[in-house]
Design a protein around this motif. Structure first.
Motif, PDB file in Angstrom:
ATOM      1  N   TYR A 288       0.720  -1.168  -0.036  1.00 44.69           N
ATOM      2  CA  TYR A 288      -0.208   0.207   0.021  1.00 44.69           C
ATOM      3  C   TYR A 288       1.067   1.170   0.168  1.00 44.69           C
ATOM      4  O   TYR A 288       2.049   1.422   0.708  1.00 44.69           O
ATOM      5  N   ARG A 306      -3.716   9.492  -8.167  1.00 44.84           N
ATOM      6  CA  ARG A 306      -2.724   8.555  -8.447  1.00 44.84           C
ATOM      7  C   ARG A 306      -2.287   7.915  -7.196  1.00 44.84           C
ATOM      8  O   ARG A 306      -1.756   6.595  -7.197  1.00 44.84           O
ATOM      9  N   ASN A 311      -3.942   3.005  -2.579  1.00 46.57           N
ATOM     10  CA  ASN A 311      -3.596   2.160  -3.824  1.00 46.57           C
ATOM     11  C   ASN A 311      -2.426   1.521  -3.568  1.00 46.57           C
ATOM     12  O   ASN A 311      -1.541   1.566  -2.544  1.00 46.57           O
ATOM     13  N   ALA A 326      -4.939   1.447  -8.871  1.00 49.32           N
ATOM     14  CA  ALA A 326      -6.298   2.028  -7.989  1.00 49.32           C
ATOM     15  C   ALA A 326      -6.846   1.114  -7.481  1.00 49.32           C
ATOM     16  O   ALA A 326      -7.279   0.049  -7.797  1.00 49.32           O
ATOM     17  N   ARG A 327      -7.326   1.475  -6.055  1.00 51.80           N
ATOM     18  CA  ARG A 327      -8.228   0.737  -5.109  1.00 51.80           C
ATOM     19  C   ARG A 327      -9.521   1.306  -5.247  1.00 51.80           C
ATOM     20  O   ARG A 327     -10.681   0.619  -4.713  1.00 51.80           O
TER      21      ARG A 327
END
Length: 507
Positions: A288, A306, A311, A326-327
């Protein structure tokens, strides 16, 4: 080279090593820690597990208690996780696979992979599918995903994560290379002390592709690494990501895609097949981003989405590629969760520092440390990258610099803001800096950088000016040592981390 050595070399080249654990116990030296006199010696003839203080080869005289080092040993007899002070004295050890075991914010707790009991075999080395991911306390007892006493066996008192099974049908997390608990930093920082967040765990695993996914890569039956996020219960799969579903976002041109099929089919120069069961990208790092200066408040106009803290930064060893996944969906619809939103590589015409290749341990420097928000990567400089070489031949060894460096890159500007390299031996006797694989780097609170040169088992600390101010060499015999045309290649310390003395309950 014998067939056995050739097979082992596949593991080495891909950093795909996992071993059984020994029950080695190292007694703690009860002497109080005092500031050390500067030591300027490089004679390691007396360095051994019993005389580990002889393994400290350089010091600037700073107090030893400021340099606690946690390192992952890959060794035929002594694989595991070890803690030493700045004089090289052993303080504790944990029975792990010797792959990535890392410190948790909770004092004395580590997150690591635990191997199934039994002898180390060639298939276990190649598969690199750890059945158990666990948080262990200072005494080696498992406190997650289920409490178990020290020495509990995976599949016995310690249950494996419910993700998949090995080829032999054993329950297995299929975990390899890298793992992290959400809301914890990638390594120790005095600014972040949260413990485990909601308990979800991020790790790399292995997955089979559908025919459609294989066709997207190149039409062959290729392997794939998956990125997996598991809930705190160790059973609920929260997220899974496969490169084959996003290959159009990874930037490979037609030549690279053709070279990928050669690599997967075992025809890539120098005529070495891809390791069985391993994926075409050879992912070896995932983490992460965490809180960072690029996105203080997600969703605000000041946040570069971003770099949302949730992310995930990913490293592809064979693809010579770093990228961020990307989460969350972008607030304005610019992308969807799962899309690749930032990339460094697979081509490097737009940067001044040239190609990275064979890299390990890319991560965003955690909040509160010098350089926070920059990406730090151990750029091994070994053969990697898909494409067409100068002769016009397709290759999976597009780049091969032949020496290592540490790069610190501002992801917003894509500029290198710091680097460390030493391609040849120094006049003062410091050795050439090169690790074919393995290895890691860490930014320290004072601004220095801690480096693990994994093949040699050499761990050292450098200033911003590149001066080495402390050095320690693992006293354990490496798992494998091979004589190659380019020199001796050993497999020794997968990763190493610096921790605060306050992290050790008995420190």
């Amino acid at each position: 080279m014998t067939p056995l050595q050739s097979s082992l070399l596949l593991c080495v080249a891909a950093s795909l090593l996992a071993t059984g654990c020994s029950d080695t116990t190292i007694a703690t030296d009860e002497q109080p820690l005092e500031p050390t006199e500067p030591i300027a010696r490089r004679d390691l003839s007396g360095c051994s597990p019993e005389t580990s203080t002889a393994c400290v080869t350089l010091s600037d005289g700073a107090p030893a208690e400021t340099r606690y080092t946690l390192f992952n040993v890959l060794s035929a007899e002594d694989s595991g996780l070890y803690l030493v002070d700045g004089l090289g004295r052993f303080l504790n050890s944990w029975s792990t696979s010797g792959a990535d075991g890392e410190p948790m914010p909770e004092p004395g707790h580590v997150l690591g992979t635990i191997e199934h009991p039994g002898p180390t075999t060639l298939p276990s080395l190649v598969d690199f599918r750890s059945p158990c991911v666990a948080i262990l306390d200072w005494d080696g007892g498992a406190v997650w995903p289920n409490e178990a006493p020290p020495g509990a066996e995976c599949g016995g008192e310690l249950n494996p994560l419910q993700y998949g099974t090995t080829d032999e049908g054993r329950p297995s997390a299929l975990a390899h290379h890298d793992l992290q608990v959400w809301n914890t930093p990638v390594y120790w920082t005095p600014e972040i002390t949260e413990s485990r967040g909601d308990g979800r765990v991020l790790f790399l695993a292995h997955a089979d592709l559908t025919p459609e996914q294989s066709a997207a890569v190149g039409g062959m039956d290729v392997g794939e690494e998956s990125i997996v996020e598991m809930a705190a219960d160790g059973k609920t799969l929260l997220w899974e990501w496969l490169g084959a579903d996003h290959i159009d976002e990874l930037g490979f041109d037609a030549d690279a895609r053709a070279a990928i099929t050669l690599f997967a089919g075992g025809l890539a120069p120098p005529d070495v097949p891809a390791p069985p069961g391993q994926g075409w990208l050879l992912l070896n790092a995932v983490s992460y981003l965490g809180p960072n200066r690029h996105c203080r408040e997600p969703g605000s106009s000041e946040c570069d989405e971003r770099f949302h803290p949730d992310n995930v930064l990913v490293g592809s060893r064979q693809g010579a590629l770093l990228f961020i996944v990307a989460r969350h969906d972008h607030p304005d619809g610019d992308w969807s969760a799962g899309n690749v939103v930032w990339r460094l590589g697979p081509y490097f015409d737009d940067v001044t520092f040239g190609p990275i290749s064979g890299q390990h341990h890319p991560h965003m420097i955690p909040f509160g440390l010098p350089g926070e928000g920059n990406i730090l990567v151990f750029d091994n400089g070994s053969a990697a990258g898909f494409g067409r070489d100068a002769s016009g031949a397709l290759t999976s060894n597009l780049y091969d610099r032949g020496y290592s460096r540490i790069l610190e890159v501002d992801p917003a500007t894509r500029e290198a803001v710091w680097s460390y390299e030493q391609p040849t031996a120094g006049a003062d006797g410091t050795p050439r800096f090169y690790a074919f694989n393995l290895s890691s780097s860490q930014r320290l609170p004072g601004g220095n950088t801690f480096i693990d040169e994994g093949n040699s088992g050499r761990m050292f600390e450098v200033t911003r000016d590149g001066e080495i101010v402390w050095e320690f060499v693992s006293p354990f015999e490496p798992l494998i040592t091979l004589q190659l045309p380019t020199g001796t290649l050993s497999v020794n310390v997968y990763r190493a981390y610096r921790v605060s003395p306050d992290w050790a309950p008995e420190g």
